[in-house]
Design a protein around this motif. Structure first.
Motif, PDB file in Angstrom:
ATOM      1  N   GLU A 289     -11.834   0.656  -4.279  1.00  0.00           N
ATOM      2  CA  GLU A 289     -11.218  -0.321  -5.173  1.00  0.00           C
ATOM      3  C   GLU A 289     -12.224  -1.432  -5.528  1.00  0.00           C
ATOM      4  OE1 GLU A 289      -7.683  -3.278  -4.418  1.00  0.00           O
ATOM      5  OE2 GLU A 289      -7.102  -1.234  -3.859  1.00  0.00           O
TER       6      GLU A 289
ATOM      7  N   ASN B 299      -5.928   2.646 -17.535  1.00  0.00           N
ATOM      8  CA  ASN B 299      -4.800   1.725 -17.743  1.00  0.00           C
ATOM      9  C   ASN B 299      -3.474   2.471 -17.655  1.00  0.00           C
ATOM     10  OD1 ASN B 299      -6.265  -0.590 -18.039  1.00  0.00           O
ATOM     11  ND2 ASN B 299      -6.281  -0.553 -20.275  1.00  0.00           N
TER      12      ASN B 299
ATOM     13  N   LYS C  50      -2.795   3.014 -14.143  1.00  0.00           N
ATOM     14  CA  LYS C  50      -2.564   1.768 -13.413  1.00  0.00           C
ATOM     15  C   LYS C  50      -1.196   1.156 -13.751  1.00  0.00           C
ATOM     16  CE  LYS C  50      -5.534  -1.659 -14.197  1.00  0.00           C
ATOM     17  NZ  LYS C  50      -6.708  -2.527 -14.028  1.00  0.00           N
ATOM     18  N   TYR C  51      -0.804   1.252 -15.016  1.00  0.00           N
ATOM     19  CA  TYR C  51       0.449   0.605 -15.422  1.00  0.00           C
ATOM     20  C   TYR C  51       1.597   1.612 -15.537  1.00  0.00           C
ATOM     21  CZ  TYR C  51      -2.744  -3.198 -16.030  1.00  0.00           C
ATOM     22  OH  TYR C  51      -3.702  -4.151 -15.786  1.00  0.00           O
TER      23      TYR C  51
ATOM     24  N   ARG D 231      -2.024  -4.396  -8.491  1.00  0.00           N
ATOM     25  CA  ARG D 231      -3.067  -3.612  -9.146  1.00  0.00           C
ATOM     26  C   ARG D 231      -4.198  -4.513  -9.601  1.00  0.00           C
ATOM     27  NH1 ARG D 231       1.691  -0.216 -11.603  1.00  0.00           N
ATOM     28  NH2 ARG D 231       2.587  -2.230 -12.009  1.00  0.00           N
TER      29      ARG D 231
ATOM     30  N   GLY E 188      -7.758  -5.746 -11.441  1.00  0.00           N
ATOM     31  CA  GLY E 188      -8.219  -5.642 -12.824  1.00  0.00           C
ATOM     32  C   GLY E 188      -8.732  -6.986 -13.258  1.00  0.00           C
TER      33      GLY E 188
END
Ligand code: ADP
Ligand code: MG
Length: 367
Positions: free
Chosen positions: A180, A259, A262-263, A316, A318
């Motif tokens: 990560e 993305n 992730k979302y 998450r 970012g």
């Protein structure tokens, strides 16, 4: 309608005319009166001279005020404004009012300069705030995995992870956290490259159909491993060519897919890629059934550092730079990117890149 303004040159000529002709005219009249009326009393003659002097005085006063108002006052204001600008204050507006035409021009130049300087100042303040926010986000995002790595290492050292299975689990978590962090640091590097605007593109003629088929194969394998349903469609003619940097384009696809993963908030996860023939353009659509983007966030998602509040509050990580890099790459390819989304249902990223065509002489040309 605005009154027509006089130039300084015209003013000077007019002032000269008034200063030269009014006294000449008055003196002429006085002499004429004195010459024609030989019986004029000394008192009347004195009165006549006094009147002439008074008229001359008021004429001079009028001309002086007129020039002060039209030239001196606005120049004083302008000079005050310039001083303010020199001191770094870009808020001092100067109005032209009754200034003469040349000064009005100067004032409008000043105003243009001042407004531009103020805009630049606001932009740099905004940029500074964003940078500060980024540093604080990144510190936060780096701190979270480091804290848990520390925790798990302590767990192993203290013997809390007593069985080999437990130790294995702890090590796996440590590994995931390190991955990560690695991702985050990669994004930072990409960001500093994008900031310095020195991305060197290696543009090639790409057969888009083959290119996307290869990409989709890799993405498909990755999605399989993550348990995400993946659909791919490519309806381009085999010989369609674009001029593109394959590595940078890959970055675009990875970012968008990243993305979508992730979302993603659904149990039955779905991601699809469609490559379509848009006449002069190649049209790419990448759709997910994730959490979607609210209408209020939509206009800003391609901004550098922008993350929707809901994205910020989740665990998450970012930095909000992914899509700004994506946009820059697509635009550097002469293309366009935009998103459509229904909150709660999913998001679709669309981008287009112009096809490349060779003309009948075998010369490269673009549609
Ligand atoms: N597929 C998606 N689904 C939902 N929200 C998205 C999606 N892609 C982007 N977003 C929103 O746009 C924001 C900006 O995206 P990005 O620039 O990649 O930043 P990051 O991924 O670091 O948050 C995200 O924070 C998120 O709110
Ligand atoms: Mg992203």
């Amino acid at each position: 309608m605005k009154p027509k303004r006089m130039k300084i040159k015209t003013r000077i000529y007019l002032t000269f005319a008034v200063v030269a002709f009014v006294p000449a005219f008055l003196i002429g009249i006085t002499f004429k009166l004195l010459g024609t009326d030989e019986n004029m009393s000394a008192d009347t003659a004195r009165g006549l001279f006094a009147a002439v002097i008074l008229i001359l005085f008021f004429t001079a006063l009028l001309v002086t005020f007129w020039n002060k108002h039209g030239i001196l006052d606005p120049i004083t204001k302008l000079s005050k404004g310039l001083n303010q600008v020199r001191e770094g204050n870009f808020e001092y507006a100067v109005e032209a009012e009754d200034a003469s035409a040349d000064i009005v021009e100067l004032i409008s130049d000043y105003e243009n300069m001042r407004v531009r300087l103020r805009e630049n100042e606001l932009k740099s303040i905004e940029q500074e705030n964003k940078n500060r926010e980024l540093v604080s986000n990144i510190s936060h995002d780096l701190k979270t995995p480091i804290t848990s790595i520390k925790g798990y290492v302590e767990g192993i050292l203290d013997g809390v992870a007593s069985t080999p299975e437990k130790q294995q689990k702890y090590l796996k978590t440590i590994y995931d956290k390190a991955v990560e962090m690695d991702k985050l640091i990669n994004e930072l590097t990409a960001f500093s490259n994008a900031c310095s605007d020195n991305v060197v593109y290696n543009f090639l003629k790409l057969k888009v159909k083959d290119y996307f088929n290869d990409c989709a194969e890799e993405v498909g394998l990755d999605m399989d491993n993550r348990g995400i349903g993946f659909e791919y469609k490519n309806s381009l003619p085999d010989d369609t060519v674009i001029i593109a940097d394959p590595e940078q384009l890959r970055k675009v696809i990875n970012n968008i897919i990243g993305n979508s993963v992730k979302y993603m908030d659904k149990d039955e996860k779905k991601i699809s890629i469609r490559v379509l023939d848009g006449g002069d353009d190649v049209v790419v659509e990448m759709e997910d059934n994730g959490k979607g983007i609210s209408a209020s966030d939509m206009p800003r998602i391609f901004d550098r550092f922008y993350r929707a509040d809901s994205a910020r509050t989740t665990a998450r990580g970012g930095s909000g730079i992914g899509l700004s890099i994506v946009k820059k790459i697509i635009e550097d390819h002469g293309g366009r990117i935009w998103a459509t989304s229904v909150e709660g249902k999913g998001t679709c990223m669309h981008f287009i890149i112009r096809k490349h065509k060779e003309d009948i002489y075998g010369q490269d040309s673009y549609y």
